[in-house]
Write an enzyme that holds these catalytic residues in place. Structure first.
Site, mmCIF file in Angstrom:
data_model
loop_
_atom_site.group_PDB
_atom_site.id
_atom_site.type_symbol
_atom_site.label_atom_id
_atom_site.label_comp_id
_atom_site.label_asym_id
_atom_site.label_seq_id
_atom_site.Cartn_x
_atom_site.Cartn_y
_atom_site.Cartn_z
ATOM 1 C CD GLU A 1 64.520 -60.418 78.951
ATOM 2 O OE1 GLU A 1 64.809 -61.093 77.939
ATOM 3 O OE2 GLU A 1 63.979 -59.293 78.891
ATOM 4 C CE LYS B 1 62.392 -59.153 73.370
ATOM 5 N NZ LYS B 1 63.201 -60.301 73.812
#
Length: 209
Positions: A43, A132
């Site tokens: 990421e 998340k």
């Protein structure tokens, strides 16, 4: 690569490296060190100067060997830029309805940061693929079990507060994967590679593999 393939690959490894760096060169160095250790979900956060270029370079060089995504995405404009650069998934610290809509339009997995059940349900109803749980350090692994009570269908990924001592418990409690920043992406390349191997091993152990 189709959406379900991206999600399957991220879940298989169980660890996503959250890359924050001072510049593009450092971000690439961190990414390669993590890849060497078996962490293929990367990421690249949009706090990195030149993040779009890093995503583009890694995608061009490694193709599907690395699952490169964009992090700290606050709006749909940034998400679209990242997708055009090759990002295979999009992560935000919070939920944004327009980003969810855009990612669904282009069939890119969207991971939205949520803290409360109200936020999680809203995000799921809007087509968010992965919740998340952020910041994970505010709750700890036991929070996952609490969420899974009323929302057993929720696909969860904690970020923040994940380390080698608790990563196994996050997985055992029902997370599809974990996002790891500083506990994985600090130090020399050799140290980061060793940390990546250790995190991958802990996830496998927690899954009984």
């Amino acid at each position: 690569m189709r959406k379900y393939e991206v999600l399957s690959k991220l879940e298989a490894t169980g660890v996503i490296a959250v890359v924050r760096a001072k510049n593009a060169e450092e971000a690439k160095k961190i990414s390669l060190a993590c890849m060497e250790g078996g962490v293929t979900g990367i990421e690249i956060t949009y706090t990195v100067p030149g993040a779009t270029k890093v995503i583009e370079l890694l995608t061009e060089e490694f193709g599907d060997k690395l699952i490169v995504g964009a992090g700290t995405v606050l709006d749909s404009e940034t998400a679209r830029i990242a997708i055009l650069a090759g990002a295979k998934f999009v992560v935000g610290p919070s939920f944004d309805a327009e980003t969810a809509k855009l990612c669904n339009r282009y069939q890119i997995p969207y991971m939205a940061g949520c803290m409360t059940l109200t936020e999680m349900v809203k995000a799921m109803e809007s087509g968010t693929d992965v919740i998340k749980v952020f910041p994970g350090s505010a709750f700890g692994p036991s929070f996952i079990s609490a969420i899974k009570g009323p929302l057993p269908q929720a696909v969860l990924m904690p970020t923040g507060g994940v380390d080698l001592d608790n990563v196994g418990q996050w997985i055992k409690n029902g997370c599809m994967s974990v996002g790891v920043g500083g506990n994985l992406t600090k130090g020399t390349s050799e140290e980061m590679t060793a940390a990546a191997k250790a995190f991958v091993a802990k996830v496998k152990e927690a899954r009984g593999l």
